[in-house]
Design a protein around this motif. Structure first.
Motif, short mmCIF file in Angstrom:
data_model
loop_
_atom_site.label_atom_id
_atom_site.label_comp_id
_atom_site.label_asym_id
_atom_site.label_seq_id
_atom_site.Cartn_x
_atom_site.Cartn_y
_atom_site.Cartn_z
N ARG A 61 0.83 -1.21 0.00
CA ARG A 61 0.00 0.00 0.00
C ARG A 61 0.86 1.26 0.00
NH1 ARG A 61 -2.22 -0.37 4.84
NH2 ARG A 61 -0.55 0.94 5.66
N LEU A 72 -11.69 0.36 -7.31
CA LEU A 72 -11.26 -0.03 -5.96
C LEU A 72 -9.75 -0.23 -5.96
CD1 LEU A 72 -12.89 -2.48 -3.49
CD2 LEU A 72 -10.49 -2.86 -4.13
N LEU A 75 -6.09 -0.31 -3.14
CA LEU A 75 -5.56 -0.30 -1.78
C LEU A 75 -4.92 1.04 -1.43
CD1 LEU A 75 -4.97 -2.19 0.69
CD2 LEU A 75 -2.78 -2.73 -0.40
N LEU A 105 -13.62 3.19 -4.17
CA LEU A 105 -13.51 2.56 -2.86
C LEU A 105 -12.03 2.31 -2.57
CD1 LEU A 105 -16.33 -0.14 -3.12
CD2 LEU A 105 -16.43 1.97 -1.78
N CYS A 106 -11.57 2.74 -1.41
CA CYS A 106 -10.21 2.44 -0.98
C CYS A 106 -10.29 1.22 -0.06
CB CYS A 106 -9.60 3.63 -0.25
SG CYS A 106 -7.85 3.38 0.15
N ALA A 107 -9.84 0.07 -0.56
CA ALA A 107 -10.02 -1.17 0.19
C ALA A 107 -9.08 -2.24 -0.34
CB ALA A 107 -11.47 -1.65 0.10
N ASP A 108 -9.01 -3.34 0.40
CA ASP A 108 -8.19 -4.50 0.08
C ASP A 108 -9.02 -5.47 -0.76
OD1 ASP A 108 -6.62 -6.81 0.11
OD2 ASP A 108 -6.07 -6.60 2.22
N ARG A 123 -10.65 -8.26 1.05
CA ARG A 123 -11.77 -7.95 1.96
C ARG A 123 -12.62 -6.86 1.31
NH1 ARG A 123 -7.39 -8.61 5.38
NH2 ARG A 123 -6.94 -6.38 5.43
N LEU A 124 -13.42 -7.26 0.35
CA LEU A 124 -14.20 -6.31 -0.43
C LEU A 124 -15.35 -5.72 0.39
CD1 LEU A 124 -14.50 -8.27 -3.81
CD2 LEU A 124 -12.89 -6.43 -3.25
N PRO A 125 -15.49 -4.41 0.42
CA PRO A 125 -16.61 -3.78 1.15
C PRO A 125 -17.87 -3.76 0.29
CG PRO A 125 -15.20 -2.08 0.25
CD PRO A 125 -14.57 -3.40 -0.14
N GLU A 128 -13.48 -13.96 -2.26
CA GLU A 128 -14.15 -12.67 -2.18
C GLU A 128 -14.77 -12.28 -3.51
OE1 GLU A 128 -14.49 -9.72 0.56
OE2 GLU A 128 -15.19 -11.79 0.70
#
Length: 302
Positions: free
Chosen positions: A13, A77, A79, A112-115, A118-120, A147
C-alpha cells in the motif's frame, strides 16, 4: 504469514501510494496488458450493469470499461488512496468535449479504498469483476478468489491478469547468491491460480499466458521503473539496509551479461484468466465428468 517471499501488504500500500504521481509515466506494461484484456472481451458475450475494477490504480482500465459498457456503473477499488486520488483528478480535469469528459458526465464515478481480499461489497452485488495486474500482490489467491466469488452475482464474469513466476527472471538471476535476502518479488504459477479458481467455486475457468519483454539501457533504469510504478521488492525477507558498492557492481555486471542487441531485457510472464460464477457450486471430481481447467495458448487477437 512468515515465509520470506510473502509480500508485506502494508508496504505494498505504501509503495503504490508513493508511486501514484509517477505511475502513469512508467506503467507501459500495465496499459498494454489492460488493452489486451479488453481485446479478450470482444469474444465474450456479457452485458454487465455494475463492474468492479479491483486494483484500479490511476483509472486507465476503468476508462476502457466505461467506454465499452457505457450504461454500466464502474466502481474503482484500490488499496492505495493516492492512486484513486490521481484517477479522480484526471476525471475532474478531462476536457468537456473529450472522451473522458463524456464518459464521466454520464454517471458520477464510484471509488472505494479497500483490500481486494476484503471487499466492502454486499454478496452478489456486481455483474463483472475486472482485475488487471493486482492479484500478484496477494500471497495466496484463495482469499481473493473467494471474495470475488462472493461479490459476483450468479452468471457474473471474472476477468483478470496477474504475473507468473518467470517474471523479472533476469533481475532475479542477477541478484542470486549476493546474500540470503529476497530481492525480487515472487509470483504464483498459472496452474496453481487455476486450481484456486476451482476451489473458490468458479465454473469453466480459462487460463493462458504470454511473455512480454521490456528493454532498458541499464539496470538503474529497470529499478527506476519498478519504483515508479510501486512494484519494487516488498517481501518479508527483503534487505532493509543499503547494498554495498561491491555487491551492486557484481549485480550490475551479471545483469549486463544478459544484454541483447545493446539492451537489457526485463521479462514479464503475464497470466490471463476468466471464469464465471455458476448457479450452483461445480463439482471438482474429474471422475464425475465435471470441472476441468482449460489452459490454452494465447489467442491471435490481431
Amino acid at each position: 504469514m512468515t515465509e520470506p517471499f510473502y509480500t508485506d501488504k502494508s508496504r505494498v500500500r505504501d509503495a503504490f501510494d508513493r508511486a501514484a504521481h509517477s505511475y502513469d509515466g512508467a506503467a507501459v506494461l500495465q496499459r498494454e496488458v489492460s488493452d489486451r484484456m479488453g481485446e479478450r472481451l470482444d469474444y465474450i458475450r456479457h452485458a454487465p450493469q455494475r463492474i468492479l475494477d479491483a486494483g484500479s490504480g490511476t483509472g486507465y482500465g476503468a476508462v476502457g470499461l466505461r467506454s465499452r459498457y457505457p450504461d454500466a456503473q464502474v466502481i474503482e477499488l484500490d488499496l492505495a488512496p493516492s492512486m484513486l486520488r490521481v484517477s479522480r483528478d484526471k476525471q475532474a480535469s478531462a476536457p468537456r468535449g473529450g472522451l473522458l469528459g463524456r464518459l464521466f458526465r454520464r454517471a458520477e464515478p464510484w471509488q472505494l479504498c479497500a483490500d481486494i481480499e476484503r471487499l466492502p461489497l454486499a454478496a452478489g452485488s456486481v455483474d463483472m469483476i475486472w482485475s488487471n495486474l493486482a492479484i500478484q500482490w496477494v500471497n495466496t489467491p484463495d482469499a481473493v478468489f473467494a471474495e470475488f466469488h462472493r461479490a459476483l452475482r450468479v452468471d457474473g464474469l471474472l476477468m483478470f491478469s496477474t504475473l507468473g513466476p518467470d517474471t523479472l527472471n533476469e533481475l532475479n538471476r542477477a541478484f542470486a547468491g549476493v546474500d540470503r535476502h529476497t530481492h525480487v518479488n515472487r509470483f504464483i504459477d498459472m496452474h496453481d491460480i487455476g486450481d484456486a479458481l476451482v476451489r473458490a467455486g468458479f465454473a469453466t475457468p480459462v487460463m493462458d499466458m504470454e511473455k512480454i519483454v521490456l528493454t532498458y539501457d541499464d539496470i538503474k533504469a529497470v529499478m527506476h521503473d519498478l519504483k515508479a510504478i510501486g512494484a519494487h521488492n516488498v517481501t518479508h525477507g527483503r534487505k532493509t539496509g543499503l547494498m554495498g558498492k561491491t555487491a551492486w557492481r557484481d549485480i550490475s555486471a551479471r545483469y549486463d551479461a544478459m544484454r541483447r542487441d545493446g539492451k537489457l531485457p526485463a521479462t514479464y510472464e503475464v497470466v490471463y484468466g476468466h471464469a464465471w460464477k455458476p448457479a450452483q457450486r461445480p463439482s471438482r471430481k474429474l471422475d464425475d465428468g465435471s470441472q476441468v481447467i482449460e489452459f490454452q495458448p494465447r489467442p491471435n487477437l490481431s
